[in-house]
Design a protein around this motif. Structure first.
Motif, mmCIF file in Angstrom:
data_model
loop_
_atom_site.group_PDB
_atom_site.id
_atom_site.type_symbol
_atom_site.label_atom_id
_atom_site.label_comp_id
_atom_site.label_asym_id
_atom_site.label_seq_id
_atom_site.Cartn_x
_atom_site.Cartn_y
_atom_site.Cartn_z
ATOM 1 N N ARG A 18 33.159 38.202 25.069
ATOM 2 C CA ARG A 18 33.245 37.755 26.475
ATOM 3 C C ARG A 18 32.518 38.724 27.407
ATOM 4 N NH1 ARG A 18 36.613 33.984 28.858
ATOM 5 N NH2 ARG A 18 36.643 33.189 26.739
ATOM 6 N N ALA A 70 36.866 39.688 20.494
ATOM 7 C CA ALA A 70 36.996 38.736 21.616
ATOM 8 C C ALA A 70 36.544 39.387 22.924
ATOM 9 C CB ALA A 70 38.434 38.239 21.725
ATOM 10 N N GLU A 94 43.772 33.184 27.591
ATOM 11 C CA GLU A 94 43.072 32.405 26.563
ATOM 12 C C GLU A 94 43.054 33.178 25.232
ATOM 13 O OE1 GLU A 94 39.142 31.353 28.001
ATOM 14 O OE2 GLU A 94 38.404 31.385 25.939
ATOM 15 N N THR A 95 42.736 34.458 25.304
ATOM 16 C CA THR A 95 42.576 35.252 24.082
ATOM 17 C C THR A 95 43.911 35.492 23.383
ATOM 18 O OG1 THR A 95 40.643 36.282 25.038
ATOM 19 C CG2 THR A 95 41.657 37.438 23.202
ATOM 20 N N CYS A 96 44.956 35.776 24.156
ATOM 21 C CA CYS A 96 46.275 35.970 23.527
ATOM 22 C C CYS A 96 46.693 34.680 22.830
ATOM 23 C CB CYS A 96 47.323 36.401 24.561
ATOM 24 S SG CYS A 96 47.074 38.096 25.117
ATOM 25 N N GLY A 97 46.382 33.537 23.445
ATOM 26 C CA GLY A 97 46.685 32.248 22.817
ATOM 27 C C GLY A 97 45.939 32.100 21.501
ATOM 28 N N GLN A 98 44.649 32.416 21.534
ATOM 29 C CA GLN A 98 43.833 32.276 20.312
ATOM 30 C C GLN A 98 44.301 33.217 19.208
ATOM 31 O OE1 GLN A 98 39.957 32.966 21.933
ATOM 32 N NE2 GLN A 98 39.660 30.823 22.519
ATOM 33 N N LEU A 99 44.771 34.392 19.592
ATOM 34 C CA LEU A 99 45.212 35.370 18.586
ATOM 35 C C LEU A 99 46.656 35.124 18.156
ATOM 36 C CD1 LEU A 99 43.703 38.684 20.069
ATOM 37 C CD2 LEU A 99 42.775 37.262 18.242
#
Ligand code: SAM
Length: 231
Positions: free
Chosen positions: A32, A28, A107-112
């Motif tokens: 980005r 990720a 955003e990334t913590c949410g996706q992971l």
């Protein structure tokens, strides 16, 4: 990258299955990084060692289990995100003064699917007004010289907690120059731990500072003053 992570985690007695989520985070960041400035380290093996395993090395220095931790100047999430991946019961606050990096991390913590993570866009010296002495541990890497960094971090740590400053192994003079600041801010130098990043010949350092007294109310000062006249 996966194999280096597996080896590096095993060498530190850590859960090898965490190589997979650590790699997912790396992917990720690297994706980005094509459109925003997150890291200069883009080679897979270097990323695994210099970002992920370096962050994991803090687990050898302090007990993170169940702790409230703040990562001051987290940037692309180091060391905070790898620490949270490796310690699911940590409550991690990722703090940075650059809004775009915090947006990326949220955003990334949410996706992971990483829970127990707060992504906060603020300057550390201003965040202290809201969360003064609110954390068991503060961690920080590559943000400022130690006398400045102590004023950003120690006010956030409760008495009985610790500040772990990740530094180069050649930081003797920097440490010497921070001894007054450490005392003034309610800290006490507890340990200096040099460690080799597993699977590499790179040696880094963690400076461990115990919070033994409350930080006097006049600290932290505004950033201009901290920079101009470090304690
Ligand atoms: N800790 C990460 C690492 O080791 O890869 C990022 C290091 S980067 C060189 C420094 C980060 O600290 C930047 O993202 C910057 O926005 C942040 N920063 C600098 N001063 C800060 C302050 N006073 N409060 C919060 N963040 C700060």
């Amino acid at each position: 990258m996966r194999e280096i992570l597996r080896q590096g985690l095993a060498a530190q007695g850590l859960d090898e299955t965490k190589a997979e989520p650590l790699e997912a985070f790396a992917r990720a960041v690297l994706e980005r990084n094509k459109v925003m400035n997150l890291t200069a380290i883009t080679d897979d093996a270097d990323f695994a060692r210099l970002h992920l395993l370096d962050s994991a090395a803090l687990l050898r220095v302090a007990d993170f289990g169940g702790k409230r931790v703040v990562d001051v100047g987290t940037g692309a999430g180091f060391p905070g995100v790898p620490l949270r991946i490796l310690c699911p019961d940590v409550h991690m606050t990722l703090l940075d003064s650059t809004g775009k990096r915090i947006d990326f991390l949220r955003e990334t913590c949410g996706q992971l699917g990483l829970t127990g993570v707060d992504c906060v866009h603020a300057r550390a010296e201003e965040f202290a007004a809201a969360r003064r002495e609110g954390f068991d541990l503060a961690v920080s890497r590559a943000v400022a010289a130690l006398p400045v960094l102590c004023e950003l971090c120690l006010p956030l740590v409760k008495v009985g907690g610790q500040f772990l400053a990740m530094k180069s192994a050649q930081s003797d003079e920097e440490l010497e120059s921070a001894l007054d600041a450490i005392t003034i801010l309610g800290g006490r130098l507890a340990d200096v731990v040099d460690y080799q990043i597993p699977t590499s010949d790179v040696t880094h350092r963690v400076i461990v500072i115990d919070k033994v007294d409350r930080t006097p109310k006049q600290y932290p000062r505004q950033y201009g003053k901290i920079k101009k006249s470090p304690l």
